[in-house]
Design an enzyme around this catalytic site. Structure first.
Site, PDB file in Angstrom:
ATOM      1  N   HIS A 101       0.872  -1.074  -0.147  1.00 39.20           N
ATOM      2  CA  HIS A 101       0.095   0.006   0.136  1.00 39.20           C
ATOM      3  C   HIS A 101       0.949   1.050   0.217  1.00 39.20           C
ATOM      4  O   HIS A 101       1.873   1.192   0.959  1.00 39.20           O
ATOM      5  CB  HIS A 101      -0.966   0.007   1.321  1.00 39.20           C
ATOM      6  CG  HIS A 101      -1.776   1.076   1.383  1.00 39.20           C
ATOM      7  ND1 HIS A 101      -3.087   0.731   1.420  1.00 39.20           N
ATOM      8  CD2 HIS A 101      -1.767   2.458   1.349  1.00 39.20           C
ATOM      9  CE1 HIS A 101      -3.847   1.815   1.523  1.00 39.20           C
ATOM     10  NE2 HIS A 101      -3.057   2.843   1.646  1.00 39.20           N
ATOM     11  N   HIS A 103       2.957   4.379   0.487  1.00 38.38           N
ATOM     12  CA  HIS A 103       3.417   4.933   1.887  1.00 38.38           C
ATOM     13  C   HIS A 103       4.782   5.708   1.820  1.00 38.38           C
ATOM     14  O   HIS A 103       5.614   5.723   1.029  1.00 38.38           O
ATOM     15  CB  HIS A 103       3.101   3.942   3.143  1.00 38.38           C
ATOM     16  CG  HIS A 103       4.286   2.923   3.058  1.00 38.38           C
ATOM     17  ND1 HIS A 103       4.044   1.963   2.025  1.00 38.38           N
ATOM     18  CD2 HIS A 103       5.208   2.974   3.867  1.00 38.38           C
ATOM     19  CE1 HIS A 103       4.964   0.938   2.438  1.00 38.38           C
ATOM     20  NE2 HIS A 103       5.911   1.571   3.480  1.00 38.38           N
TER      21      HIS A 103
END
Length: 117
Positions: A101, A103
């Site tokens: 994800h 980041h």
């Protein structure tokens, strides 16, 4: 599908509130929280609430959201009173990405050597 929450994603679960995190900031599009394995005195992750597997996909498919993440790194640094800091986006396992994800790591509070790694 990009942008949609993933059932097996740790960061999607943090966004949903089903896994606890020490959240330091939240906007309509981002969440910032303290890393559980800090590599510097200040180590905060800034993530988009929407799921994109890495920074490259985020930038290509949602450039405004990528800009939101980057803008939030500055706000976090200001709130943490960092006069200098590093922003790191690990993209791919060879670069150290372990959560799929996108980041940004905000690292500061000590001298950071160059080159890293």
């Amino acid at each position: 599908m990009a942008g949609e929450p993933q059932d097996d994603c740790l960061f999607c679960k943090i966004v949903a509130g089903t896994i606890p995190a020490t959240i330091v900031r939240e906007t309509d599009t981002t969440v910032a929280f303290r890393d559980i394995n800090p590599q510097a005195p200040t180590h905060i992750l800034v993530i988009p609430k929407a799921h994109y597997k890495d920074a490259a996909v985020l930038g290509a498919e949602a450039p405004q959201l990528a800009a939101d993440v980057l803008a939030e790194t500055q706000v976090v640094a200001d709130e943490e009173k960092l006069d200098s800091y590093r922003i790191v986006f690990n993209t791919g396992s060879g670069a150290g990405q372990t959560v799929w994800h996108a980041h940004a790591h905000v690292l500061g509070g000590r001298g950071l050597q160059w080159p890293p790694g």
